[in-house]
Design a protein around this motif. Structure first.
Motif, mmCIF file in Angstrom:
data_model
loop_
_atom_site.group_PDB
_atom_site.id
_atom_site.type_symbol
_atom_site.label_atom_id
_atom_site.label_comp_id
_atom_site.label_asym_id
_atom_site.label_seq_id
_atom_site.Cartn_x
_atom_site.Cartn_y
_atom_site.Cartn_z
ATOM 1 N N LEU A 86 -2.527 12.627 4.543
ATOM 2 C CA LEU A 86 -1.990 11.386 3.999
ATOM 3 C C LEU A 86 -3.120 10.639 3.286
ATOM 4 O O LEU A 86 -4.164 10.403 3.871
ATOM 5 C CB LEU A 86 -1.396 10.522 5.106
ATOM 6 C CG LEU A 86 -0.256 11.148 5.883
ATOM 7 C CD1 LEU A 86 0.222 10.204 6.973
ATOM 8 C CD2 LEU A 86 0.883 11.521 4.957
ATOM 9 N N GLU A 87 -2.869 10.294 2.026
ATOM 10 C CA GLU A 87 -3.872 9.610 1.219
ATOM 11 C C GLU A 87 -3.310 8.313 0.681
ATOM 12 O O GLU A 87 -2.169 8.265 0.206
ATOM 13 C CB GLU A 87 -4.317 10.474 0.028
ATOM 14 C CG GLU A 87 -4.988 11.764 0.427
ATOM 15 C CD GLU A 87 -5.371 12.593 -0.790
ATOM 16 O OE1 GLU A 87 -4.846 12.343 -1.898
ATOM 17 O OE2 GLU A 87 -6.184 13.507 -0.617
ATOM 18 N N GLU A 88 -4.128 7.292 0.721
ATOM 19 C CA GLU A 88 -3.741 6.005 0.157
ATOM 20 C C GLU A 88 -3.846 6.076 -1.353
ATOM 21 O O GLU A 88 -4.824 6.583 -1.899
ATOM 22 C CB GLU A 88 -4.650 4.904 0.695
ATOM 23 C CG GLU A 88 -4.269 3.529 0.201
ATOM 24 C CD GLU A 88 -5.162 2.448 0.806
ATOM 25 O OE1 GLU A 88 -4.943 1.298 0.450
ATOM 26 O OE2 GLU A 88 -6.071 2.764 1.585
ATOM 27 N N MET A 121 0.840 -1.163 0.000
ATOM 28 C CA MET A 121 0.000 0.000 0.000
ATOM 29 C C MET A 121 0.897 1.241 0.000
ATOM 30 O O MET A 121 1.733 1.421 0.877
ATOM 31 C CB MET A 121 -0.904 -0.032 1.229
ATOM 32 C CG MET A 121 -1.541 1.279 1.543
ATOM 33 S SD MET A 121 -2.709 1.319 2.926
ATOM 34 C CE MET A 121 -2.031 0.303 4.179
ATOM 35 N N ALA A 122 0.711 2.115 -0.973
ATOM 36 C CA ALA A 122 1.475 3.355 -1.068
ATOM 37 C C ALA A 122 0.646 4.510 -0.517
ATOM 38 O O ALA A 122 -0.576 4.501 -0.570
ATOM 39 C CB ALA A 122 1.844 3.626 -2.519
ATOM 40 N N VAL A 123 1.345 5.495 0.012
ATOM 41 C CA VAL A 123 0.685 6.657 0.607
ATOM 42 C C VAL A 123 1.304 7.922 0.029
ATOM 43 O O VAL A 123 2.519 8.023 -0.118
ATOM 44 C CB VAL A 123 0.857 6.644 2.144
ATOM 45 C CG1 VAL A 123 0.279 7.901 2.764
ATOM 46 C CG2 VAL A 123 0.218 5.409 2.742
ATOM 47 N N ASN A 124 0.439 8.875 -0.313
ATOM 48 C CA ASN A 124 0.881 10.189 -0.771
ATOM 49 C C ASN A 124 0.742 11.198 0.350
ATOM 50 O O ASN A 124 -0.222 11.175 1.108
ATOM 51 C CB ASN A 124 0.040 10.676 -1.958
ATOM 52 C CG ASN A 124 0.505 10.103 -3.268
ATOM 53 O OD1 ASN A 124 1.615 9.590 -3.378
ATOM 54 N ND2 ASN A 124 -0.348 10.176 -4.262
ATOM 55 N N ASN A 125 1.673 12.125 0.424
ATOM 56 C CA ASN A 125 1.654 13.230 1.364
ATOM 57 C C ASN A 125 1.200 14.465 0.584
ATOM 58 O O ASN A 125 1.916 14.944 -0.289
ATOM 59 C CB ASN A 125 3.058 13.419 1.939
ATOM 60 C CG ASN A 125 3.156 14.561 2.904
ATOM 61 O OD1 ASN A 125 2.559 15.612 2.721
ATOM 62 N ND2 ASN A 125 3.950 14.358 3.931
ATOM 63 N N VAL A 126 0.009 14.982 0.892
ATOM 64 C CA VAL A 126 -0.554 16.134 0.180
ATOM 65 C C VAL A 126 -0.538 17.335 1.122
ATOM 66 O O VAL A 126 -1.228 17.350 2.152
ATOM 67 C CB VAL A 126 -1.996 15.842 -0.295
ATOM 68 C CG1 VAL A 126 -2.574 17.043 -1.016
ATOM 69 C CG2 VAL A 126 -2.039 14.599 -1.167
ATOM 70 N N ALA A 127 0.245 18.355 0.774
ATOM 71 C CA ALA A 127 0.343 19.559 1.608
ATOM 72 C C ALA A 127 -1.014 20.235 1.713
ATOM 73 O O ALA A 127 -1.711 20.407 0.715
ATOM 74 C CB ALA A 127 1.371 20.509 1.021
ATOM 75 N N THR A 128 -1.388 20.612 2.936
ATOM 76 C CA THR A 128 -2.684 21.263 3.142
ATOM 77 C C THR A 128 -2.566 22.679 3.687
ATOM 78 O O THR A 128 -3.527 23.435 3.623
ATOM 79 C CB THR A 128 -3.567 20.445 4.105
ATOM 80 O OG1 THR A 128 -2.886 20.290 5.336
ATOM 81 C CG2 THR A 128 -3.916 19.098 3.516
ATOM 82 N N GLY A 129 -1.433 23.050 4.222
ATOM 83 C CA GLY A 129 -1.294 24.405 4.738
ATOM 84 C C GLY A 129 0.008 24.622 5.467
ATOM 85 O O GLY A 129 0.714 23.678 5.817
ATOM 86 N N THR A 130 0.295 25.890 5.688
ATOM 87 C CA THR A 130 1.508 26.294 6.390
ATOM 88 C C THR A 130 1.158 27.436 7.324
ATOM 89 O O THR A 130 0.352 28.292 6.987
ATOM 90 C CB THR A 130 2.595 26.745 5.393
ATOM 91 O OG1 THR A 130 2.945 25.630 4.561
ATOM 92 C CG2 THR A 130 3.838 27.243 6.087
ATOM 93 N N VAL A 131 1.776 27.418 8.492
ATOM 94 C CA VAL A 131 1.626 28.500 9.464
ATOM 95 C C VAL A 131 3.007 29.092 9.707
ATOM 96 O O VAL A 131 3.988 28.363 9.876
ATOM 97 C CB VAL A 131 1.043 27.974 10.801
ATOM 98 C CG1 VAL A 131 0.992 29.081 11.832
ATOM 99 C CG2 VAL A 131 -0.329 27.371 10.582
ATOM 100 N N LEU A 132 3.081 30.423 9.711
ATOM 101 C CA LEU A 132 4.309 31.122 10.065
ATOM 102 C C LEU A 132 4.153 31.586 11.506
ATOM 103 O O LEU A 132 3.238 32.351 11.817
ATOM 104 C CB LEU A 132 4.536 32.314 9.139
ATOM 105 C CG LEU A 132 5.698 33.236 9.483
ATOM 106 C CD1 LEU A 132 7.024 32.480 9.473
ATOM 107 C CD2 LEU A 132 5.738 34.417 8.527
#
Length: 76
Positions: free
Chosen positions: A71-73, A1-12
């Motif tokens: 994280l998405e499969e 099973m592979a997983v993708n890391n999808v950026a959702t936001g950043t805080v400074l």
């Protein structure tokens, strides 16, 4: 099973030293800027934080970048 890391936001986060306590230890307060584009470079965030720090009454002690991701499969 592979997983993708999808950026959702950043805080400074900018941390300022606002004084000292009774023991002489520094007291810090943070200011956060939300909805920062995840594609923003570290240098850009550093430059923005330093520019904003010039408008503050307190000394800038630290600059932090906080990234979040979903994280998405991978199916198929």
């Amino acid at each position: 099973m592979a997983v993708n890391n999808v950026a959702t936001g950043t805080v400074l986060r900018m941390q300022f030293q606002t004084g000292v306590d009774a023991n002489g230890d520094p007291v810090y307060r943070s200011k956060n800027l939300y909805n920062v584009k995840p594609q923003a470079t570290d240098q850009d965030l550093f430059d923005v934080a330093n520019a904003l720090a010039q408008l503050q009454n307190y000394t800038l002690a630290a600059i932090m970048r906080i990234d979040s991701a979903r994280l998405e499969e991978v199916v198929g």
